[in-house]
Design an enzyme around this catalytic site. Structure first.
Site, PDB file in Angstrom:
ATOM      1  N   TYR A 119       0.859  -1.189   0.000  1.00 22.85           N
ATOM      2  CA  TYR A 119       0.000   0.000   0.000  1.00 22.85           C
ATOM      3  C   TYR A 119       0.892   1.234   0.000  1.00 22.85           C
ATOM      4  O   TYR A 119       1.871   1.316   0.743  1.00 22.85           O
ATOM      5  CB  TYR A 119      -0.891   0.020   1.247  1.00 22.85           C
ATOM      6  CG  TYR A 119      -1.783   1.237   1.356  1.00 22.85           C
ATOM      7  CD1 TYR A 119      -3.078   1.222   0.858  1.00 22.85           C
ATOM      8  CD2 TYR A 119      -1.326   2.411   1.969  1.00 22.85           C
ATOM      9  CE1 TYR A 119      -3.904   2.341   0.964  1.00 22.85           C
ATOM     10  CE2 TYR A 119      -2.137   3.532   2.071  1.00 22.85           C
ATOM     11  CZ  TYR A 119      -3.424   3.487   1.567  1.00 22.85           C
ATOM     12  OH  TYR A 119      -4.233   4.598   1.650  1.00 22.85           O
ATOM     13  N   GLU A 207      -3.820   7.379  -4.061  1.00 22.12           N
ATOM     14  CA  GLU A 207      -3.796   6.133  -3.297  1.00 22.12           C
ATOM     15  C   GLU A 207      -3.548   4.956  -4.230  1.00 22.12           C
ATOM     16  O   GLU A 207      -4.302   4.752  -5.182  1.00 22.12           O
ATOM     17  CB  GLU A 207      -5.116   5.933  -2.547  1.00 22.12           C
ATOM     18  CG  GLU A 207      -5.125   4.677  -1.679  1.00 22.12           C
ATOM     19  CD  GLU A 207      -6.456   4.461  -0.985  1.00 22.12           C
ATOM     20  OE1 GLU A 207      -6.439   4.235   0.243  1.00 22.12           O
ATOM     21  OE2 GLU A 207      -7.498   4.512  -1.667  1.00 22.12           O
TER      22      GLU A 207
END
Length: 399
Positions: A119, A207
């Site tokens: 991530y 993101e």
């Protein structure tokens, strides 16, 4: 402003960010045609809506056992079947709410063999006032769950705007991901390119989830969510062209036409306030008195009759609204002008729910006189606490 995944990847690719090959599709035939331009033999068909959790989502029109909004396909026929299921149907995910969103676009990408998922996100760190990179080895998961259950797996790396992205920032990202050798170099490069994209587009958030290591040791962005600072979009006419108004809340879209800051909430008391801080305080005090706000609505410092009328119409378009609280502190804004707008709006929309108005500031007495002489059932309030108590009492009495 948000954009779709395929738009985000195309944009990031222009900054040198590595993404798999893929093509947007508005029809089933376009989705099938995309397979001829991809190497295969594995394809990924992804529903394009402004919400996460698509893979675990459910389509309203399909049986419960049907797969979600991200599907693997191993032939053009399987791509056709997936596209037929998705296009025009409503996908419900953890982020859409129970009503879901209709899928009008697809993204068909090249399938990759994944060895590990990470991530990586860039956003403005409010605590430091700098661009922060949020990094975790737990990619592909709900990052909020990771932060709650295993906060030690979340790393934040701030970048000083005076220096910009430096090699040590890249090394810090690679270290946080546990990458060595060539993969560490790739991680540093990806982080650097994403930083360039963040600055170059005036982004509010980028993101990447997941950022994947493939079995042949490539680092690829497999999913991307990008949002932009709306206040900076005047500098980016090209980005404005990416806006998909069908993905936006109709009331919020209408509010934007009048430069009103509006966000729909789940309560039953509509709020019209000038100033974001005052609006937050107004919502808090409504809740303190036992009810809930139906919206956040900041008319700004330059409201006029047109804006006030539009604000009333937007508030009343919500069927949950049982009463309206207007809370205005007039500085540059004059209370008599606001009062005229309130009276005109109430008459135009044929107001049928309780209305409490608290005015303070410039020309306040003139404003109160206008309301008092309007012939309308407008309940005046002396201060914010008084206003909240009165609107709650009025709504409960009318129930």
């Amino acid at each position: 402003m948000n954009i779709h995944e395929y738009q985000a990847k195309e944009l990031l690719a222009t900054f040198g960010v590595p993404v798999p090959a893929g093509f947007a599709a508005m029809t089933v035939d376009e989705a099938v045609a995309a397979t001829a331009q991809l190497p295969g033999p594995l394809y990924v068909v992804k529903a394009q809506i402004h919400a996460g959790g698509r893979g675990k989502g459910k389509f309203v029109e399909l049986p419960p056992e049907a797969k979600g909004g991200v599907r693997l396909a191993r032939s053009a026929d399987e791509v056709r079947a997936a596209a037929t299921d998705m296009l025009g149907n409503t996908l419900v995910t953890i982020q859409t709410g129970e009503h879901g969103k209709q899928v009008n676009r697809l993204y068909v990408t090249d399938g990759v063999d994944i060895a590990k998922e990470f991530y990586l996100a860039l956003l403005v760190n409010r605590a430091s006032g700098r661009i922060g990179m949020v990094v975790s080895t737990e990619g592909g998961m709900d990052i909020e769950t990771v932060a709650h259950d295993t906060p030690e797996k979340i790393h934040t790396i701030d970048v000083d705007p005076a220096t910009g992205f430096m090699p040590h920032h890249g090394r810090a990202v690679a270290d946080a991901l546990g990458l060595k050798g060539d993969l560490a170099k790739q991680a540093s490069n990806v982080a650097s390119k994403l930083y360039d994209a963040f600055l170059g587009t005036d982004a509010a958030q980028i993101e990447i989830n997941p950022l994947a290591v493939t079995t042949d040791n490539r680092l690829l962005v497999l999913d991307a969510k990008v949002s932009f600072d709306s206040n900076a979009l005047f500098r980016h006419k090209d980005l404005m062209a990416l806006r998909d108004e069908t993905e936006e809340d109709p009331a919020e879209l209408e509010a934007s036409k009048y430069d009103l800051a509006y966000i729909k909430l789940d309560g039953d008391i509509g709020c019209m306030v000038n100033g974001a801080g005052l609006a937050m305080a107004t919502m808090d005090i409504i809740k303190l008195n036992g009810m809930f706000p139906a919206n956040f609505l900041d008319v700004g410092g330059g409201a006029n009759k047109e804006k006030v009328t539009a604000a009333f119409k937007i508030i009343l378009a919500d069927p949950n609204v049982k009463g309206i609280l207007v809370n205005i502190f007039g500085g540059i804004m004059k209370c008599d002008v606001i009062a005229e707008g309130i009276v005109a709006a109430a008459k135009e929309v044929n107001l049928s729910v309780p209305l409490v108005v608290r005015l303070e500031g410039t020309n306040v007495q003139a404003g109160k006189d206008i309301l008092a002489n309007s012939g309308l059932a407008i309940v005046p309030a002396n201060d914010l606490g008084d206003a909240a108590r009165k609107i709650v009492a009025e709504v409960r009495a009318a129930a």
